[in-house]
Every structure is written in C-alpha cells, then in structure tokens.
Design an enzyme around this catalytic site. Structure first.
Site, PDB file in Angstrom:
ATOM      1  N   CYS A  48       0.821  -1.220   0.000  1.00  0.00           N
ATOM      2  CA  CYS A  48       0.000   0.000   0.000  1.00  0.00           C
ATOM      3  C   CYS A  48       0.849   1.263   0.000  1.00  0.00           C
ATOM      4  CB  CYS A  48      -0.990   0.002   1.166  1.00  0.00           C
ATOM      5  SG  CYS A  48      -0.262   0.155   2.812  1.00  0.00           S
TER       6      CYS A  48
ATOM      7  N   HIS B  49      -2.831   1.421   6.801  1.00  0.00           N
ATOM      8  CA  HIS B  49      -3.107   1.417   5.362  1.00  0.00           C
ATOM      9  C   HIS B  49      -3.108   2.849   4.819  1.00  0.00           C
ATOM     10  CE1 HIS B  49      -4.404  -0.301   1.614  1.00  0.00           C
ATOM     11  NE2 HIS B  49      -5.501   0.435   1.570  1.00  0.00           N
TER      12      HIS B  49
ATOM     13  N   HIS C 183      -5.981   2.126  -4.527  1.00  0.00           N
ATOM     14  CA  HIS C 183      -5.028   1.621  -3.541  1.00  0.00           C
ATOM     15  C   HIS C 183      -4.661   0.173  -3.829  1.00  0.00           C
ATOM     16  CE1 HIS C 183      -8.297  -0.334  -0.806  1.00  0.00           C
ATOM     17  NE2 HIS C 183      -8.848  -0.050  -1.956  1.00  0.00           N
TER      18      HIS C 183
END
Length: 300
Positions: free
Chosen positions: A204, A257, A269
């Site tokens: 991420c 995240h 993402h």
C-alpha cells in the site's frame, strides 16, 4: 564501511529483513540477475502471504538508486537506502540484500534526469549487454537525446531509452494530484506485493511512494511515516492525489493502510496480500470509520 558510491545495478533489488529470511522459493530474486516475474509466478497464494505474515521483506529499490553499505557478510550486505525516508534510520531504509545487485560507480543524479513513466521501459546500450526492462519510477541522468531516444547514464554504463517511455525535466506534463491519479490508474488490477515498489507489484505505501516519486515528490516509504508529514487536509477539502490514511480502533489506533484519493468519494489503492490494485468507494466500506488523517504532498 558507509560506502556511498554504490548504486543498484539490477532492474529491481529486493531488501530482506535478514539473509536468513530467504527461502528456496526465492532463488530467482537472489541470483546475480534477479527475475521478479519468474519469482512471482513460482509462488502460490500461501507462499505470497508468507512474505507479509513473517515480515521477510523490508522494501525494494530501483535501478540506479543510491546504496550505503554498513556491513558485509559473505555475498550479503547490510544496506541503507537514502532515497527512502523512514523513522527506522535517519539515513534511509535499512535491510539486507545480495551485494551483487549493486556496483561501485561514479554515476551521479542531478536535476537533469529522465523518469520512466511507462510500466516498463527497455534499456539498451551499444550491444555489450542484453537489453533489460526497467520499472516505472526509475530515474536516470540524461546525457543527450534525439527525436526518439534519450541517452542516459547508469551503474552498468551508458544506454538508451525510448522517449515515449520517459518524462523529461523540460517536458510539459500534468503537475499535481491529477497526474498522481493518472499514474496510479496504469496499475489497476496489479496484484499486491508485500514491500513492493515496482511495476511487478506494490504494497500500500510502496504504491503511494512510487506514484508520488514519479510525479516529482519524494515522500517517506512507510504509511505511518507518510501520515506524519505533508500538509494536513480537511475531509471537506480533499482533492485527487491526496493520501488517505487508515488506523485500527476506528481511526484512533496504529496506521495500517494508505490509499490515493481518486475523486467522487473513492480511493485507488493496493489493499492487502491476495488482492489487486483497485478503486474503492469509501462510503459504506470498512475504511470509512478507520480514516484517521489526510495528507497532501503535491503542492508542498
């Protein structure tokens, strides 16, 4: 040792937690000529998830990037990556990698550089070496150009890239958040890769790091560090290209995240091991209540 005149001499080098982190399945990327495509094809889902669960990898680093060597242990080196800021070490991201993946070189990096903006671009020289495919985000010094080619310097010598694959410093292009989103869209449906920062796969924060780096903004490597820097933005003022951060305990815990705001209440993402880069609507998703901060780097 602190040797500063080494640079990455393979398309993508993988930085490990320790030499003992390497398993037999990883042979293809610890060879002198690592092959990420073969490595990724050879792993099943559980082996891929194991990279994350056992924290075997730290990060990756691209062709031409600088390397500091702190220690040698046989064919392995304890290294620092200065281009990847982290709170783990003030000098850059730490870890271990085969020393054969770097070379001593006089190559420097200045303002006059070509940045690869295609997912992959072929680098070739005067015939001494096999052409190699370099990843999106690779940055190399420009030595000259023609109508269709750019001549660049590299750790393995001078070579050429197609102009259509690179962004030149004087070339008109979208600046700001829209450019970041447009780069990110090139990788829709690409599988997640723990510690990845290349067109072979991203985690991420590797995804956000590489999209912004290619747009001209050098940000920290990991999500928790990224969340502490940049300009803090109110949700009502969020724009495409801003980074959205998510934390456990309904946004009050540890950051786990990060995604790129896509527009229209969505983000793009690289979600988690076993998933692929995608566009997710925030409203009604698990991310809505975990949103903890928004940061803007593209006008800093």
């Amino acid at each position: 040792m602190n040797v500063r005149n080494r640079r990455i001499a393979v398309p993508v080098a993988t930085v490990w937690t320790s030499p003992e982190s390497v398993h037999f399945i990883d042979t293809a990327i610890v060879n002198d000529r690592p092959n990420l495509a073969v490595w990724l094809r050879s792993m099943n889902r559980e082996q891929n998830l194991d990279l994350c669960k056992k924290d075997r990898l730290q990060t990756q680093v691209l062709f031409g990037d600088e390397l500091i060597v702190d220690e040698r242990r046989g064919p392995w080196a304890k290294v620092i990556i200065p281009s990847q800021y982290t709170s783990k070490d003030a000098r850059g991201y730490p870890g271990w990698m085969p020393i054969a993946h770097s070379l001593e070189t006089d190559m420097g990096i200045g303002k006059n550089c070509a940045t690869i903006r295609s997912p992959f671009a072929t680098f070739y020289d005067d015939g001494k070496n096999q052409p190699i495919d370099l990843s999106f985000g690779t940055i190399l010094p420009i030595l000259g150009d023609s109508a269709t080619l750019v001549k660049v310097d590299s750790p393995i010598g001078q070579g050429f890239l197609q102009k259509s694959d690179v962004l030149l410093p004087d070339q008109p292009h979208e600046h700001g958040g829209d450019e970041i989103v447009n780069y990110a869209k090139k990788f829709l449906d690409l599988p997640y890769l723990w510690s990845g920062i290349s067109a072979y796969g991203f985690d991420c924060s590797g995804f956000t790091f590489t999209m912004l780096r290619t747009s001209g903004y050098l940000i920290p490597r990991d999500a928790a560090d990224q969340a502490r820097h940049g300009e803090k933005i109110n949700l009502k003022e969020v724009l495409p290209g801003d980074l959205l951060f998510f934390a456990y305990d309904k946004g009050k815990g540890i950051v786990h995240h990060v995604g790129i705001y896509y527009g229209e209440g969505k983000m793009i993402h690289s979600p988690t091991p076993g998933m692929r880069i995608c566009v997710t609507k925030l409203s009604g998703s698990k991310y809505e209540e975990e949103l903890c901060t928004i940061r803007r780097y593209w006008n800093c």
